[in-house]
Design a protein around this motif. Structure first.
Motif, mmCIF file in Angstrom:
data_model
loop_
_atom_site.group_PDB
_atom_site.id
_atom_site.type_symbol
_atom_site.label_atom_id
_atom_site.label_comp_id
_atom_site.label_asym_id
_atom_site.label_seq_id
_atom_site.Cartn_x
_atom_site.Cartn_y
_atom_site.Cartn_z
ATOM 1 N N ARG A 28 0.843 -1.203 0.000
ATOM 2 C CA ARG A 28 0.000 0.000 0.000
ATOM 3 C C ARG A 28 0.881 1.258 0.000
ATOM 4 O O ARG A 28 0.591 2.237 -0.669
ATOM 5 N N LYS A 32 0.903 4.242 -2.711
ATOM 6 C CA LYS A 32 0.727 5.643 -2.298
ATOM 7 C C LYS A 32 1.979 6.471 -2.565
ATOM 8 O O LYS A 32 2.069 7.631 -2.161
ATOM 9 N N PHE A 246 -3.164 4.887 10.053
ATOM 10 C CA PHE A 246 -3.940 4.009 9.165
ATOM 11 C C PHE A 246 -4.136 2.632 9.797
ATOM 12 O O PHE A 246 -3.187 2.009 10.264
ATOM 13 N N SER A 253 -11.796 5.347 7.866
ATOM 14 C CA SER A 253 -11.354 5.163 6.494
ATOM 15 C C SER A 253 -10.255 6.161 6.116
ATOM 16 O O SER A 253 -10.280 6.778 5.067
ATOM 17 N N ASP A 255 -6.670 6.850 4.838
ATOM 18 C CA ASP A 255 -5.732 6.020 4.071
ATOM 19 C C ASP A 255 -4.272 6.296 4.448
ATOM 20 O O ASP A 255 -3.947 7.355 4.991
ATOM 21 N N SER A 258 -2.003 9.821 4.364
ATOM 22 C CA SER A 258 -2.819 11.043 4.487
ATOM 23 C C SER A 258 -2.148 12.059 5.421
ATOM 24 O O SER A 258 -2.526 13.232 5.412
#
Ligand code: AMP
Ligand code: ZN
Ligand code: FE
Ligand code: FE
Length: 279
Positions: A28, A32, A246, A253, A255, A258
């Protein structure tokens, strides 16, 4: 133009109450486009052996981290630790102590739930999350699965949230003890999501303790709070860290990526991590 350097210093995996495995978390981070990450599971560094291999493969800079639960005058305070060696015995022992504290506490919570006709089997709970630090989010999830409540948020608001009928505080670990342990491991001790600490006298005490930094960039902190904490950290010459917190869908929610820190802050943590890892 060169891509902006971003490092997310606060996130959870299945080793505590996150939904992505350590390897999936690194994937992830790749999606990102994060260059740096610290995984900060609750009271556990079990994500590291796999996460280190995966991060190396994906060319992501991973530094050590963990989020310790402590309390001060009956107020819960989360403390982030960074840059220790993942083989450090002080940190490993401290995580073990927390696992034992949590096991006792979870048992007490399950007893109270059973007395309220919401029985949850401890073995089932453990089996559903092998190797994870178990806490109230897992219990809340089980309560939803069994149909005792409609949502995790209901589980907290009606039963297991602070001071609700099935809440158990459990044995407490002091902030000072956590800071000492982190410093014995030559790591950095950082106040996590400081805006969640509402009582002015607790904040006052915290600012007198031997922290090395506070989490000034946090997705769910509003800009005014943000400014205040950054001002306080600057005045004390503390590190200002940041991260998304996260968890995946198990909680909010928010991510990965962020919230983040730039290269300068990350470099300070990374240099110390490298130094500790070689020693
Ligand atoms: P524990 O460490 O076992 O005390 O569990 C604390 C965790 O539960 C923290 O990570 C909180 O973010 C989470 N938590 C607390 N209140 C709620 C809530 N109302 N809904 C969902 N999660 C919560
Ligand atoms: Zn959590
Ligand atoms: Fe936290
Ligand atoms: Fe967290």
């Amino acid at each position: 133009m060169e891509k902006q350097f971003r490092a997310d210093l606060h996130c959870h995996t299945t080793c505590s109450d996150g939904i992505l495995s350590p390897a999936e978390l690194i994937q992830r981070a790749k999606e990102k486009q994060l260059q740096g990450v610290s995984i900060t599971d609750h009271d556990s560094i079990n994500a590291y052996p796999i996460a280190i291999l995966e991060a190396k493969k994906e060319n992501i800079d991973l530094i050590s981290g963990v989020e310790f639960s402590t309390s001060h005058l009956e107020t819960t305070v989360h403390i982030l630790a960074y840059s220790f060696s993942v083989t450090n015995t002080h940190i490993k022992r401290f995580c073990q102590k927390h696992q034992e504290r949590r096991q006792e506490r979870n048992r007490e919570i399950l007893k109270l739930l059973a007395a309220n006709n919401m029985s949850i089997n401890e073995a089932d709970l453990t089996a559903s999350h092998p190797g994870a630090t178990l806490g109230r989010p897992h219990i809340a999830w089980e309560m939803v699965k069994k149909g005792y409540v409609q949502s995790m948020s209901d589980a907290f608001h009606l039963f297991i949230g602070e001071n609700k009928s099935c809440y158990v505080r459990g044995a407490s670990v002091s902030i000072e003890e956590a800071i000492d342990c982190i410093h014995q491991a030559n790591g950095f001790a950082v106040i996590a999501h400081p805006h969640l600490i509402k009582e002015p006298h607790i904040v006052k005490d915290l600012l007198k303790m031997k922290f090395d930094g506070l989490e000034g960039y946090y997705a769910r902190m509003n800009p005014k709070q943000n400014e205040r904490w950054i001002r306080l950290a600057t005045k004390k010459d503390w590190l200002i860290t940041g991260g998304s917190d996260f968890h995946g869908d198990m909680k909010y929610s928010i991510d990965l990526g962020s919230s983040w820190v730039g290269e300068d802050t990350f470099r300070i943590l990374k240099d110390r991590f490298d130094q500790n890892s070689i020693a």
